[in-house]
Design an enzyme around this catalytic site. Structure first.
Site, PDB file in Angstrom:
ATOM      1  N   LEU A 100      26.642  38.823  79.291  1.00  0.00           N
ATOM      2  CA  LEU A 100      25.460  38.828  78.726  1.00  0.00           C
ATOM      3  C   LEU A 100      25.530  39.683  77.599  1.00  0.00           C
ATOM      4  O   LEU A 100      26.507  40.620  77.596  1.00  0.00           O
ATOM      5  CB  LEU A 100      24.497  39.323  79.827  1.00  0.00           C
ATOM      6  CG  LEU A 100      24.172  38.637  80.957  1.00  0.00           C
ATOM      7  CD1 LEU A 100      23.157  39.528  82.009  1.00  0.00           C
ATOM      8  CD2 LEU A 100      23.161  37.500  80.560  1.00  0.00           C
ATOM      9  N   ASP A 101      24.572  39.588  76.560  1.00  0.00           N
ATOM     10  CA  ASP A 101      24.469  40.557  75.489  1.00  0.00           C
ATOM     11  C   ASP A 101      24.205  42.166  76.023  1.00  0.00           C
ATOM     12  O   ASP A 101      23.526  42.368  77.066  1.00  0.00           O
ATOM     13  CB  ASP A 101      23.280  40.091  74.521  1.00  0.00           C
ATOM     14  CG  ASP A 101      23.440  38.904  74.012  1.00  0.00           C
ATOM     15  OD1 ASP A 101      24.806  38.301  73.976  1.00  0.00           O
ATOM     16  OD2 ASP A 101      22.416  38.201  73.468  1.00  0.00           O
ATOM     17  N   GLY A 102      24.333  42.966  75.362  1.00  0.00           N
ATOM     18  CA  GLY A 102      24.160  44.228  75.547  1.00  0.00           C
ATOM     19  C   GLY A 102      22.681  44.594  75.998  1.00  0.00           C
ATOM     20  O   GLY A 102      22.567  45.350  76.797  1.00  0.00           O
ATOM     21  N   THR A 104      20.578  42.527  77.035  1.00  0.00           N
ATOM     22  CA  THR A 104      19.912  41.705  78.224  1.00  0.00           C
ATOM     23  C   THR A 104      20.673  42.244  79.515  1.00  0.00           C
ATOM     24  O   THR A 104      21.448  42.764  79.871  1.00  0.00           O
ATOM     25  CB  THR A 104      20.695  40.278  77.897  1.00  0.00           C
ATOM     26  OG1 THR A 104      20.408  39.657  76.766  1.00  0.00           O
ATOM     27  CG2 THR A 104      20.154  39.206  78.958  1.00  0.00           C
ATOM     28  N   HIS A 183      24.182  33.626  72.176  1.00  0.00           N
ATOM     29  CA  HIS A 183      22.988  34.021  72.051  1.00  0.00           C
ATOM     30  C   HIS A 183      21.902  32.919  72.070  1.00  0.00           C
ATOM     31  O   HIS A 183      20.845  32.597  71.469  1.00  0.00           O
ATOM     32  CB  HIS A 183      22.791  34.690  70.604  1.00  0.00           C
ATOM     33  CG  HIS A 183      23.309  35.939  70.365  1.00  0.00           C
ATOM     34  ND1 HIS A 183      23.572  36.821  71.104  1.00  0.00           N
ATOM     35  CD2 HIS A 183      23.760  36.533  69.361  1.00  0.00           C
ATOM     36  CE1 HIS A 183      23.994  37.865  70.991  1.00  0.00           C
ATOM     37  NE2 HIS A 183      24.324  37.818  69.504  1.00  0.00           N
TER      38      HIS A 183
END
Length: 230
Positions: A100-102, A104, A183
């Site tokens: 997951l993105d930072g 998220t 993304h």
């Protein structure tokens, strides 16, 4: 098994480092300090390092409720990693199955079983992932059909796979996708002129984020949850 080898496997240290720990008197076997690495351990020996009992671990399967601001890698120059949230032996042997993105939040699965995680992340396997999405602008009803048909993301050569969009409010939605492009959720909404301002993963396959887990908390997966990807 020799005590020094046991320490290398449970602590993830070198044989030389294990010898130093033993000489410092930091290891006990069945309640007694042992300093000789060649000591043979019985099957039921209790080995303790700094008040913590050590156990040889088999494959590990962990569910984490990821907070915002943590990255899904072992090393990052600017942000803390999700692995600092774990109180586990040899966390460096674990990896994230589906990052997951930072910014998220939500469900992250971690394991040291490469074949198991491959079934989650490989494009050859269709694995549903569901996200709760907060948007900057209202989401038109027709976006449901647009996502179901697939959209062309900038820099890609093919449409996204059909995705299921459920509108919760004007600016809140639940999106289920079956692939993991870079993304992807943010780019899908950007392709229809909207902007994601909040993203939370709720489900991977049949595994749902445990409501009892606060952000930063984790637990081992149940046998049934592990079996879903075996």
């Amino acid at each position: 098994m020799r005590l020094d080898k046991y320490l290398t496997e449970t602590l993830g240290v070198t044989r030389k480092q294990a010898t130093k720990l033993l000489k410092a008197g930091e290891v006990t076997v069945d309640g007694a300090v042992v300093k000789q690495g060649a000591t043979k351990l019985a099957d039921d020996s209790e080995v303790v390092f700094r008040d913590r009992e050590l156990n040889l671990t088999g494959p590990r399967y962990i569910m984490l409720n990821k907070p915002s601001g943590f990255v899904c890698s072992h090393v990052d120059d600017y942000n803390p990693t999700v692995f600092v949230l774990l109180d586990e032996v040899s966390p460096e042997k674990l990896h994230v199955a589906g990052r997951l993105d930072g910014d998220t939040t939500g469900l992250v699965l971690m394991t040291d079983d490469g074949q198991w995680s491959h079934r989650i992340t490989s494009p050859k396997h269709v694995c549903e992932k569901t996200y709760f999405v907060e948007l900057a602008d209202p989401v038109p009803e027709e976006t449901i059909a647009t996502f179901a048909e697939g959209v062309m993301l900038r820099g890609e050569k093919e449409l996204t796979r059909p995705a299921k969009l459920v509108l919760i409010s004007e600016t809140e939605a639940r999106l289920t996708i079956t692939e993991g492009k870079y993304h992807q959720v943010k780019r899908m909404f950007a392709s229809v002129g909207n902007r994601v301002i909040g993203l939370h993963r709720e489900r991977i396959g049949a595994i749902e984020l445990d409501d009892a887990l606060e952000p930063g908390d984790y637990r081992e997966l149940t046998e049934e949850e592990v079996a879903y990807f075996l």
